[in-house]
Design a protein around this motif. Structure first.
Motif, PDB file in Angstrom:
ATOM      1  N   ARG A  82     -53.853 -42.802 -61.695  1.00 62.30           N
ATOM      2  CA  ARG A  82     -53.576 -44.261 -61.780  1.00 62.30           C
ATOM      3  C   ARG A  82     -54.733 -44.982 -62.070  1.00 62.30           C
ATOM      4  N   VAL A  83     -55.683 -44.737 -62.701  1.00 63.33           N
ATOM      5  CA  VAL A  83     -57.066 -45.483 -63.533  1.00 63.33           C
ATOM      6  C   VAL A  83     -56.630 -45.373 -64.088  1.00 63.33           C
ATOM      7  N   ILE A  84     -56.246 -44.124 -65.179  1.00 59.92           N
ATOM      8  CA  ILE A  84     -55.975 -43.692 -66.620  1.00 59.92           C
ATOM      9  C   ILE A  84     -54.796 -45.306 -66.884  1.00 59.92           C
ATOM     10  N   HIS A  85     -53.808 -45.303 -66.162  1.00 59.77           N
ATOM     11  CA  HIS A  85     -52.554 -45.563 -66.516  1.00 59.77           C
ATOM     12  C   HIS A  85     -52.525 -47.263 -65.948  1.00 59.77           C
ATOM     13  N   ILE A  86     -53.504 -47.793 -65.474  1.00 57.64           N
ATOM     14  CA  ILE A  86     -54.041 -49.673 -65.495  1.00 57.64           C
ATOM     15  C   ILE A  86     -54.637 -49.463 -66.113  1.00 57.64           C
ATOM     16  N   TRP A  87     -55.527 -49.203 -66.592  1.00 59.68           N
ATOM     17  CA  TRP A  87     -56.843 -49.623 -67.910  1.00 59.68           C
ATOM     18  C   TRP A  87     -55.602 -48.891 -69.017  1.00 59.68           C
ATOM     19  N   SER A  88     -55.347 -47.870 -69.403  1.00 57.48           N
ATOM     20  CA  SER A  88     -53.919 -47.740 -70.214  1.00 57.48           C
ATOM     21  C   SER A  88     -53.453 -48.884 -71.186  1.00 57.48           C
ATOM     22  N   GLU A  89     -52.270 -49.522 -70.023  1.00 58.61           N
ATOM     23  CA  GLU A  89     -51.953 -50.762 -69.753  1.00 58.61           C
ATOM     24  C   GLU A  89     -52.675 -51.979 -69.695  1.00 58.61           C
ATOM     25  N   HIS A  90     -53.821 -52.525 -69.649  1.00 56.56           N
ATOM     26  CA  HIS A  90     -54.485 -53.152 -69.590  1.00 56.56           C
ATOM     27  C   HIS A  90     -55.037 -53.716 -70.689  1.00 56.56           C
ATOM     28  N   ARG A  91     -55.707 -52.130 -71.526  1.00 57.77           N
ATOM     29  CA  ARG A  91     -56.058 -52.013 -72.823  1.00 57.77           C
ATOM     30  C   ARG A  91     -55.212 -52.178 -74.003  1.00 57.77           C
ATOM     31  N   PHE A  92     -54.317 -51.530 -74.156  1.00 58.69           N
ATOM     32  CA  PHE A  92     -53.451 -51.288 -75.051  1.00 58.69           C
ATOM     33  C   PHE A  92     -51.962 -51.800 -74.672  1.00 58.69           C
ATOM     34  N   GLY A  93     -51.789 -52.256 -73.936  1.00 64.26           N
ATOM     35  CA  GLY A  93     -50.386 -52.377 -73.331  1.00 64.26           C
ATOM     36  C   GLY A  93     -48.647 -51.200 -73.380  1.00 64.26           C
ATOM     37  N   LYS A  94     -49.470 -49.815 -73.125  1.00 62.90           N
ATOM     38  CA  LYS A  94     -48.764 -48.890 -72.538  1.00 62.90           C
ATOM     39  C   LYS A  94     -48.908 -47.457 -72.310  1.00 62.90           C
ATOM     40  N   THR A  95     -48.781 -47.312 -71.773  1.00 60.60           N
ATOM     41  CA  THR A  95     -49.267 -45.632 -70.906  1.00 60.60           C
ATOM     42  C   THR A  95     -48.454 -44.248 -71.434  1.00 60.60           C
ATOM     43  N   ASP A  96     -49.357 -43.765 -71.962  1.00 64.49           N
ATOM     44  CA  ASP A  96     -48.693 -42.041 -72.353  1.00 64.49           C
ATOM     45  C   ASP A  96     -47.742 -41.329 -71.448  1.00 64.49           C
ATOM     46  N   PRO A  97     -46.756 -40.803 -72.103  1.00 71.05           N
ATOM     47  CA  PRO A  97     -45.752 -40.266 -70.752  1.00 71.05           C
ATOM     48  C   PRO A  97     -46.364 -38.997 -70.083  1.00 71.05           C
ATOM     49  N   TRP A  98     -47.191 -38.387 -70.405  1.00 67.54           N
ATOM     50  CA  TRP A  98     -47.561 -37.219 -69.998  1.00 67.54           C
ATOM     51  C   TRP A  98     -48.764 -37.835 -69.011  1.00 67.54           C
ATOM     52  N   VAL A  99     -49.294 -39.134 -68.858  1.00 66.42           N
ATOM     53  CA  VAL A  99     -49.869 -39.493 -67.889  1.00 66.42           C
ATOM     54  C   VAL A  99     -48.239 -40.239 -66.357  1.00 66.42           C
ATOM     55  N   PHE A 100     -47.722 -40.838 -66.676  1.00 65.32           N
ATOM     56  CA  PHE A 100     -47.067 -40.687 -65.332  1.00 65.32           C
ATOM     57  C   PHE A 100     -46.077 -39.908 -64.636  1.00 65.32           C
ATOM     58  N   GLU A 101     -45.320 -38.644 -65.852  1.00 62.56           N
ATOM     59  CA  GLU A 101     -45.578 -37.260 -65.642  1.00 62.56           C
ATOM     60  C   GLU A 101     -46.369 -36.988 -64.506  1.00 62.56           C
ATOM     61  N   GLN A 102     -47.685 -36.770 -64.820  1.00 58.77           N
ATOM     62  CA  GLN A 102     -49.081 -35.885 -63.854  1.00 58.77           C
ATOM     63  C   GLN A 102     -48.697 -37.321 -62.428  1.00 58.77           C
ATOM     64  N   ILE A 103     -48.529 -38.514 -62.383  1.00 59.12           N
ATOM     65  CA  ILE A 103     -48.721 -39.308 -61.373  1.00 59.12           C
ATOM     66  C   ILE A 103     -47.544 -39.164 -60.124  1.00 59.12           C
ATOM     67  N   LYS A 104     -46.059 -38.532 -60.562  1.00 60.06           N
ATOM     68  CA  LYS A 104     -45.828 -38.245 -60.173  1.00 60.06           C
ATOM     69  C   LYS A 104     -45.719 -36.934 -59.276  1.00 60.06           C
ATOM     70  N   GLU A 105     -46.062 -36.004 -60.385  1.00 62.65           N
ATOM     71  CA  GLU A 105     -46.074 -34.410 -59.250  1.00 62.65           C
ATOM     72  C   GLU A 105     -47.498 -34.396 -59.135  1.00 62.65           C
ATOM     73  N   ARG A 106     -48.681 -35.331 -59.024  1.00 65.58           N
ATOM     74  CA  ARG A 106     -49.598 -34.745 -58.029  1.00 65.58           C
ATOM     75  C   ARG A 106     -49.538 -35.367 -56.980  1.00 65.58           C
ATOM     76  N   LYS A 107     -50.002 -34.570 -55.896  1.00 66.18           N
ATOM     77  CA  LYS A 107     -49.823 -35.102 -54.514  1.00 66.18           C
ATOM     78  C   LYS A 107     -51.262 -35.670 -53.776  1.00 66.18           C
ATOM     79  N   TYR A 108     -51.678 -36.535 -53.044  1.00 62.02           N
ATOM     80  CA  TYR A 108     -52.017 -36.793 -52.065  1.00 62.02           C
ATOM     81  C   TYR A 108     -51.716 -37.154 -50.766  1.00 62.02           C
TER      82      TYR A 108
END
Length: 170
Positions: A82-108
């Motif tokens: 989620r941190v990678i996603h936030i910084w990616s959007e903030h700095r570059f205006g986009k997030t790699d699809p792999w990051v989204f896939e992993q956020i959905k798959e990984r459980k806490y």
């Protein structure tokens, strides 16, 4: 092999994530997963680029999975994708699809969201000392915690108060 409860410590920069993560791990005698980005960026020798964020994310996931094998009851994670996603959007205006896939798959099992009520501590890897920006990022992390479907709690106060509250929740 055990299946430890994964507890994610999430929040803006300089909000005591690493301290809380280490304190919880020490209290329970369990391992904790450090923030992979710190090590990566220390070795980088240049400004990070969009492409670096996926490498950092993959390093974080690999580190978490490796350390999980050593945990019995709990695994304390100092950050996640989620941190990678936030910084990616903030700095570059986009997030790699792999990051989204992993956020959905990984459980806490639990997210502990660190509040911005601690004083800012300067660090070469930190970018936003202004409380307004820290609260802006806290709002983004809170939204992601809500969307995750995992139980989450805001952790505020000084070092001792934070640990006490986190222990009560766990």
């Amino acid at each position: 092999m055990s299946n430890p409860k994964r507890i994610l410590i999430l929040g803006p920069e300089s909000t005591g994530k690493s301290t809380l993560t280490e304190d919880l791990a020490k209290y329970f005698g369990e391992p904790w997963v450090p923030e992979y980005a710190r090590e990566y960026l220390d070795k980088l020798g240049r400004e990070y680029r969009y492409e670096d964020l996926v490498k950092i994310g993959k390093g974080q996931v690999a580190l978490e999975d490796k350390i999980a094998d050593k945990a019995e009851n709990y695994l304390f994670c100092d950050t996640d994708l989620r941190v990678i996603h936030i910084w990616s959007e903030h700095r570059f205006g986009k997030t790699d699809p792999w990051v989204f896939e992993q956020i959905k798959e990984r459980k806490y099992d639990l997210i502990l969201l660190t509040d911005t009520d601690l004083p800012w501590t300067p660090d070469p890897q930190r970018e936003y000392p202004e409380l307004e920006m820290r609260n802006y990022f806290l709002d983004l992390y809170t939204k992601l915690a809500e969307e995750s479907g995992f139980p989450y709690h805001l952790i505020s106060g000084n070092k001792e108060q934070r640990l006490k509250k986190a222990l009560e929740i766990i």
